[in-house]
Structures are given as structure tokens and as C-alpha cells.
Design a protein around this motif. Structure first.
Motif, short mmCIF file in Angstrom:
data_model
loop_
_atom_site.label_atom_id
_atom_site.label_comp_id
_atom_site.label_asym_id
_atom_site.label_seq_id
_atom_site.Cartn_x
_atom_site.Cartn_y
_atom_site.Cartn_z
N LEU A 227 -2.87 7.66 6.19
CA LEU A 227 -3.27 7.67 4.79
C LEU A 227 -2.77 8.95 4.11
N THR A 228 -2.29 8.81 2.88
CA THR A 228 -1.98 9.98 2.08
C THR A 228 -3.30 10.52 1.52
N LEU B 245 -0.11 5.10 1.64
CA LEU B 245 0.27 5.29 3.04
C LEU B 245 1.57 6.05 3.12
N PHE B 246 1.78 6.73 4.23
CA PHE B 246 3.11 7.27 4.54
C PHE B 246 3.38 6.99 6.01
N SER B 247 4.65 6.85 6.34
CA SER B 247 5.05 6.52 7.71
C SER B 247 5.81 7.67 8.35
N LEU C 213 0.83 -1.21 0.00
CA LEU C 213 0.00 0.00 0.00
C LEU C 213 0.87 1.26 0.00
N ARG C 214 2.01 1.17 0.68
CA ARG C 214 2.92 2.31 0.70
C ARG C 214 3.54 2.51 -0.69
#
Length: 342
Positions: free
Chosen positions: A73-74, A64-66, A58-59
Motif C-alpha cells: 500500500l502507498t 498500490l505500488f509494486s 487500485l494501482r
């Protein structure tokens, strides 16, 4: 739409499972962001290893971003998450009767098989076929500890399982209760073992009757092999179970006459996990027993109830007051028609 899904699943057998899994991951992150992988694992009751693979994908798609605080969620992720809700709704579309029944029972999804399994073994077998298919559609890739109760509906499901269910999955089946002293073929222990054989999974046995006194149960719980099985039950992240007609279950469990009369006086209509309940879903009696308790159902993320036959209509309707809203149900017209008629 159902025909289209059937064709696509011949080419992409895990299509619905993957979509459902990734949607749920986005949903949980959306609700709890920012959230770390360990916390996400605990909320979803899935292994960190499985989630690492999915969240990495998903990233890579920019969803997604961490950060040090966890995953979020982006803007693209939020947009895709909102779009997926509508897509999944169409893909998992129930027909009008199934949708009406699901709403009436306040559960997530329902599949209705034509006929009445009380009157026909072929309908009972179709219940098993549809339950095995739903099992495949519902579960994502990964490792699963699957708790299994007994009964003819679960036995029919076991007979219709195949090795294909284990594609990118590993199963450990565990009985969710002790034996009831009736036909061996419909005991939880036997069904759990058969499911393991059919799918190439592992099985953990429980060779203990379900109707022992509380004092004996407490003594046996410390026996190492029984303790191991009970610990496996607590790790279950999938549950396959049925709901019983109270009077029929009284006979199967060979209850004493005075207890039967008490349950009849309290207007018990259904039984599940050793609990007898009335039409409002109020528990009127609880048996001392090995295995999962009725309170455990809500914490298990993947739960499929398989219960059909006109004789179970009142029990299914009553259990809906207790069942968590993420429940998936496979039933037949014999039960569904009576529930919808009220």
C-alpha cells in the motif's frame, strides 16, 4: 440508510460488491505486504485474472505500488483503506437487532426477515429474496464456483435468483453433498441446477445418495464423473448452505433407530455437512458422505448461511461455535428472537 442503498443499487447494482471486494484486497495486502499476485490469489481464493484487473485499477488510483517483492500500500492507500473501513461499516449497517445477533453469534453480518418461516411460506420466500440480494451484495466481479447444499431455504433462494446476478460474473454451481432421498425439489443437485438456469451459469451434477456406506463411497470416488464433481467442490470460492435441526435431519436422512437414540443421548441439536453437534458446537457424530466437509467452510472466502424458523434457533446458535467469523447469515425473527432471548 438501507433505503438509500436500495435506490443506489438500482443505478449501481454491484456497488457494495465492488466496494467490499476492493476493501478486502487492500486489507489482505495490508496484512501481508509485500505480496505477489499469485500469493494474493491463494490467500483470497480468487483467480489471478480477476485480481489483475482489480489491482491494476487500485494501482492507477495511486493506492498500490509494486516492487520485486510484491505489492504494498502507498501512504494514500493506507489512508483510503482506513477510511473505507468506516464507510463500509455505515453502508452495510445492520439494524440494532441484526447487529446484536451478529455479535452474539460472532459472525460478520446478519440480515433478519420479519416473521417465522416455520409458520409461513411467505416468510420462507422472503428469506430467499434476501439471500439472493445478499449474494449480489457480497460477491465482486469474476468467476465463481458456488457450492450449494439442499433444503427449503436454499430452494427459496434459487427461485429468487435472476440473470442480473451474472452481470460481470460467471458462475459454475456444484452440489455440496449427495442426495438425501427426500423431495427432489430440495435436493442439492436440483437446487444447484435451478440456480444455474436462473443465472445463466453452468452446473456440475452429482447423482449419488449421501447415505452410502464408507466402503461404497470410497469405490465411487474414483468414478470419473464423480471425481470431476468432487474436484469442482474443492475449487469452490463461494458457499451457500443451511443449518438443520438435528431431529428433523435425522428423519430426512432416514437414520437407523439406534443411531437416532445415540444422537439424542448425546444431546445433538443441529446438523451441517453431515456432522451432528451439541449446544456447545461439539461434533458428537460424523456421517460418511460425499461432498464438502465442515472443515472446508473456513477456507471458502464467501460463505452465506440461510437458516430460519424457530425450530432452528438452537441449531444456529450451536453452529456459531463452529462457523468462521466471515460468515454472513440470513435468518428470520422466529429464530433470531429465541437466540437473543437465550
Amino acid at each position: 440508510m438501507k433505503d438509500t442503498i436500495s435506490v443506489l443499487q438500482n443505478i449501481i447494482p454491484d456497488m457494495l460488491a465492488v466496494l467490499n471486494s476492493r476493501y478486502r484486497i487492500l486489507e489482505v495486502i495490508s496484512l501481508h505486504q509485500p505480496i505477489g499476485r499469485r500469493a494474493l490469489s491463494e490467500v483470497m481464493n480468487l483467480s489471478e485474472r480477476t485480481l489483475r484487473t482489480e489491482t491494476s485499477f487500485l494501482r492507477s488510483q495511486g493506492l498500490l505500488f509494486s516492487s520485486k517483492s510484491g505489492m504494498s500500500l502507498t501512504s494514500k492507500g493506507k489512508q483510503v483503506f482506513n477510511q473505507m473501513e468506516g464507510i463500509l461499516e455505515r453502508l452495510m449497517k445492520m439494524d440494532l437487532k441484526e447487529e446484536t445477533l451478529a455479535k452474539k453469534l460472532n459472525i460478520q453480518f446478519c440480515r433478519i426477515v420479519p416473521g417465522d418461516s416455520d409458520l409461513s411460506l411467505s416468510v420462507l420466500n422472503e428469506l430467499g429474496i434476501q439471500a439472493a440480494r445478499m449474494f449480489n451484495e457480497l460477491l465482486p466481479e469474476g468467476e465463481f464456483v458456488v457450492a450449494v447444499t439442499g433444503g427449503s431455504s436454499l430452494a427459496a433462494m434459487a427461485e429468487n435468483m435472476t440473470f442480473e446476478l451474472s452481470d460481470n460474473r460467471h458462475f459454475t454451481f456444484v452440489p455440496a453433498r449427495g442426495g438425501l432421498g427426500d423431495l427432489m425439489s430440495i435436493q442439492a443437485n436440483s437446487i444447484s441446477d435451478l440456480m444455474a438456469q436462473k443465472t445463466g451459469g453452468a452446473n456440475t451434477a452429482l447423482f449419488v445418495p449421501d447415505n452410502l456406506s464408507e466402503a461404497v463411497l470410497n469405490l465411487l470416488k474414483d468414478e470419473p464423473t464423480i471425481r470431476h464433481t468432487l474436484d469442482m467442490m474443492k475449487q469452490a470460492n463461494c458457499l451457500l448452505y443451511s443449518v438443520g435441526n438435528a431431529k428433523i435431519m435425522m428423519e430426512r436422512r432416514k437414520l437407523a433407530d439406534d443411531l437416532k437414540n445415540e444422537l439424542i443421548a448425546k444431546q445433538a441439536v443441529g446438523e451441517a455437512f453431515g456432522c451432528y453437534f451439541d449446544k456447545q458446537g461439539k461434533i458428537v457424530h460424523r456421517l460418511s458422505r460425499f461432498g464438502l466437509q465442515i472443515e472446508d467452510v473456513a477456507r471458502i472466502p464467501y460463505a452465506i448461511a440461510i437458516a430460519g424458523g424457530s425450530s432452528k434457533s438452537n441449531a444456529i446458535k450451536a453452529f456459531s461455535h463452529i462457523a468462521p467469523d466471515h460468515t454472513w447469515l440470513v435468518t428470520d425473527e422466529g429464530a433470531a428472537n429465541l437466540i437473543l432471548k437465550g
